[in-house]
Design a protein around this motif. Structure first.
Motif, PDB file in Angstrom:
ATOM      1  N   GLY A 114       0.803  -1.217   0.000  1.00  0.00           N
ATOM      2  CA  GLY A 114       0.000   0.000   0.000  1.00  0.00           C
ATOM      3  C   GLY A 114       0.841   1.274   0.000  1.00  0.00           C
ATOM      4  N   PRO A 115       1.810   1.403   0.939  1.00  0.00           N
ATOM      5  CA  PRO A 115       2.637   2.616   0.942  1.00  0.00           C
ATOM      6  C   PRO A 115       3.469   2.764  -0.331  1.00  0.00           C
ATOM      7  CG  PRO A 115       2.818   1.497   3.044  1.00  0.00           C
ATOM      8  CD  PRO A 115       2.053   0.585   2.128  1.00  0.00           C
ATOM      9  N   LEU A 116       3.964   1.664  -0.856  1.00  0.00           N
ATOM     10  CA  LEU A 116       4.754   1.714  -2.089  1.00  0.00           C
ATOM     11  C   LEU A 116       3.914   2.240  -3.245  1.00  0.00           C
ATOM     12  CD1 LEU A 116       7.363   0.999  -3.668  1.00  0.00           C
ATOM     13  CD2 LEU A 116       6.366  -1.246  -4.028  1.00  0.00           C
ATOM     14  N   LEU A 117       2.734   1.675  -3.409  1.00  0.00           N
ATOM     15  CA  LEU A 117       1.856   2.119  -4.500  1.00  0.00           C
ATOM     16  C   LEU A 117       1.349   3.541  -4.272  1.00  0.00           C
ATOM     17  CD1 LEU A 117      -0.197  -1.158  -5.059  1.00  0.00           C
ATOM     18  CD2 LEU A 117       1.636  -0.245  -6.498  1.00  0.00           C
ATOM     19  N   GLY A 118       1.021   3.869  -3.034  1.00  0.00           N
ATOM     20  CA  GLY A 118       0.542   5.213  -2.726  1.00  0.00           C
ATOM     21  C   GLY A 118       1.608   6.272  -2.974  1.00  0.00           C
ATOM     22  N   PRO A 134       6.029  12.958 -16.406  1.00  0.00           N
ATOM     23  CA  PRO A 134       6.145  12.043 -15.257  1.00  0.00           C
ATOM     24  C   PRO A 134       7.207  10.971 -15.522  1.00  0.00           C
ATOM     25  CG  PRO A 134       3.849  12.379 -15.837  1.00  0.00           C
ATOM     26  CD  PRO A 134       4.668  13.010 -16.924  1.00  0.00           C
ATOM     27  N   ARG A 135       8.073  10.834 -14.540  1.00  0.00           N
ATOM     28  CA  ARG A 135       9.133   9.832 -14.639  1.00  0.00           C
ATOM     29  C   ARG A 135       8.781   8.672 -13.718  1.00  0.00           C
ATOM     30  NH1 ARG A 135      13.471  14.050 -13.370  1.00  0.00           N
ATOM     31  NH2 ARG A 135      13.622  12.649 -11.613  1.00  0.00           N
ATOM     32  N   ILE A 136       8.508   7.557 -14.314  1.00  0.00           N
ATOM     33  CA  ILE A 136       8.103   6.380 -13.550  1.00  0.00           C
ATOM     34  C   ILE A 136       9.232   5.934 -12.633  1.00  0.00           C
ATOM     35  CG2 ILE A 136       7.491   3.937 -13.765  1.00  0.00           C
ATOM     36  CD1 ILE A 136       5.804   4.722 -16.182  1.00  0.00           C
ATOM     37  N   GLN A 137      10.455   6.026 -13.114  1.00  0.00           N
ATOM     38  CA  GLN A 137      11.593   5.587 -12.307  1.00  0.00           C
ATOM     39  C   GLN A 137      11.710   6.420 -11.029  1.00  0.00           C
ATOM     40  OE1 GLN A 137      15.368   5.905 -14.268  1.00  0.00           O
ATOM     41  NE2 GLN A 137      16.408   4.637 -12.759  1.00  0.00           N
ATOM     42  N   GLN A 138      11.566   7.743 -11.129  1.00  0.00           N
ATOM     43  CA  GLN A 138      11.641   8.604  -9.953  1.00  0.00           C
ATOM     44  C   GLN A 138      10.473   8.326  -9.002  1.00  0.00           C
ATOM     45  OE1 GLN A 138      13.818  10.495  -8.538  1.00  0.00           O
ATOM     46  NE2 GLN A 138      12.457  11.210  -6.931  1.00  0.00           N
ATOM     47  N   SER A 139       9.295   8.100  -9.551  1.00  0.00           N
ATOM     48  CA  SER A 139       8.133   7.804  -8.717  1.00  0.00           C
ATOM     49  C   SER A 139       8.337   6.495  -7.956  1.00  0.00           C
ATOM     50  CB  SER A 139       6.875   7.712  -9.577  1.00  0.00           C
ATOM     51  OG  SER A 139       6.619   8.936 -10.205  1.00  0.00           O
ATOM     52  N   PHE A 140       8.858   5.490  -8.631  1.00  0.00           N
ATOM     53  CA  PHE A 140       9.106   4.197  -7.990  1.00  0.00           C
ATOM     54  C   PHE A 140      10.196   4.331  -6.929  1.00  0.00           C
ATOM     55  CE2 PHE A 140      11.209   0.051  -7.708  1.00  0.00           C
ATOM     56  CZ  PHE A 140      10.121  -0.709  -7.295  1.00  0.00           C
ATOM     57  N   LYS A 141      11.241   5.090  -7.226  1.00  0.00           N
ATOM     58  CA  LYS A 141      12.338   5.301  -6.273  1.00  0.00           C
ATOM     59  C   LYS A 141      11.818   5.965  -4.999  1.00  0.00           C
ATOM     60  CE  LYS A 141      16.735   7.657  -5.765  1.00  0.00           C
ATOM     61  NZ  LYS A 141      17.639   8.647  -6.328  1.00  0.00           N
ATOM     62  N   ALA A 142      10.939   6.943  -5.142  1.00  0.00           N
ATOM     63  CA  ALA A 142      10.367   7.617  -3.977  1.00  0.00           C
ATOM     64  C   ALA A 142       9.542   6.650  -3.135  1.00  0.00           C
ATOM     65  CB  ALA A 142       9.511   8.796  -4.415  1.00  0.00           C
ATOM     66  N   GLY A 143       8.721   5.856  -3.805  1.00  0.00           N
ATOM     67  CA  GLY A 143       7.921   4.870  -3.079  1.00  0.00           C
ATOM     68  C   GLY A 143       8.782   3.853  -2.361  1.00  0.00           C
ATOM     69  N   LEU A 144       9.810   3.384  -3.037  1.00  0.00           N
ATOM     70  CA  LEU A 144      10.715   2.405  -2.440  1.00  0.00           C
ATOM     71  C   LEU A 144      11.468   3.013  -1.257  1.00  0.00           C
ATOM     72  CD1 LEU A 144      11.481  -0.521  -2.893  1.00  0.00           C
ATOM     73  CD2 LEU A 144      13.365   0.269  -4.314  1.00  0.00           C
ATOM     74  N   GLY A 145      11.850   4.284  -1.370  1.00  0.00           N
ATOM     75  CA  GLY A 145      12.548   4.948  -0.269  1.00  0.00           C
ATOM     76  C   GLY A 145      11.699   5.019   0.984  1.00  0.00           C
ATOM     77  N   ILE A 146      10.437   5.313   0.822  1.00  0.00           N
ATOM     78  CA  ILE A 146       9.535   5.380   1.971  1.00  0.00           C
ATOM     79  C   ILE A 146       9.372   4.005   2.609  1.00  0.00           C
ATOM     80  CG2 ILE A 146       7.125   5.787   2.643  1.00  0.00           C
ATOM     81  CD1 ILE A 146       7.159   8.147   0.648  1.00  0.00           C
ATOM     82  N   VAL A 147       9.222   2.983   1.785  1.00  0.00           N
ATOM     83  CA  VAL A 147       9.058   1.623   2.313  1.00  0.00           C
ATOM     84  C   VAL A 147      10.336   1.162   3.022  1.00  0.00           C
ATOM     85  CG1 VAL A 147       8.698  -0.786   1.661  1.00  0.00           C
ATOM     86  CG2 VAL A 147       7.262   0.994   0.679  1.00  0.00           C
ATOM     87  N   VAL A 148      11.496   1.410   2.424  1.00  0.00           N
ATOM     88  CA  VAL A 148      12.758   1.012   3.051  1.00  0.00           C
ATOM     89  C   VAL A 148      12.948   1.757   4.371  1.00  0.00           C
ATOM     90  CG1 VAL A 148      15.274   1.135   2.819  1.00  0.00           C
ATOM     91  CG2 VAL A 148      13.892   0.269   0.932  1.00  0.00           C
ATOM     92  N   GLY A 149      12.645   3.050   4.384  1.00  0.00           N
ATOM     93  CA  GLY A 149      12.740   3.803   5.631  1.00  0.00           C
ATOM     94  C   GLY A 149      11.834   3.237   6.708  1.00  0.00           C
TER      95      GLY A 149
END
Length: 178
Positions: A114-118, A134-149
């Motif tokens: 959920g947090p990754l997709l959100g 829109p850059r999909i790679q940057q959007s995915f990186k941001a989501g992944l950063g939140i999940v890893v944190g």
């Protein structure tokens, strides 16, 4: 004799609290604090003062760690406020909304995905709002950063929970009645 049984059950409850500190969706520090309070009531608060103080401190510290770890992960990944808000919305939808309908692991998967997709959608929409491509790679990186944190925060909370239980056992052993 009943105090020994209660003590053992409370230790088991605390072990579930340790697991809950690491695994999202299961109460962690609050469960350990509740077990400490129950023991304090049963034992007349004779030797639980330190353990109770540590449990309260760890509960409050855990809340701060949770927030700071997610914030740190978001900032390291370059997430905007939209990504962070999207992560929170994704978490809520994942736990209470869409994903519990899955045949297996619904809320647990919702907490993870959920947090990754959100965050991904939040970043994607933020980039569109700014009229950027829109850059999909940057959007995915941001989501992944939140999940890893968030995962790093959960691991820190797990270590704090173990320390809390060790303090409880050290300060209350042997329980009354042995």
């Amino acid at each position: 004799m009943w105090l020994i049984i209660l003590y053992c059950l409370l230790i088991l409850m605390m072990l579930v609290g340790i697991i809950g500190s690491v695994v999202p969706g299961i109460p962690g520090a609050m469960l350990i604090l509740a077990a400490t309070l129950i023991w304090g009531i049963a034992d007349g608060f004779s030797n639980v003062t330190w353990a109770l103080g540590v449990a309260i401190f760890v509960l409050l510290l855990g809340m701060g760690v949770d927030f700071l770890a997610a914030y740190w992960g978001a900032k390291k990944a370059g997430a905007s406020n939209w990504g962070q808000i999207g992560s929170i919305i994704g978490l809520l939808l994942g736990v209470f909304g869409l994903l519990p309908a899955l045949p297996f692991g619904g809320p647990l998967l919702g907490i993870l995905f959920g947090p990754l997709l959100g965050a991904f959608l939040g970043e994607f929409l933020y980039q569109r709002k700014l009229k950027l491509q829109p850059r999909i790679q940057q959007s995915f990186k941001a989501g992944l950063g939140i999940v890893v944190g968030s995962l790093v925060g959960n691991l820190i909370q797990g270590m704090l929970a173990i320390a809390t239980v060790v303090v409880f056992i050290f300060t209350t052993w042997p329980p009354a009645g042995i």
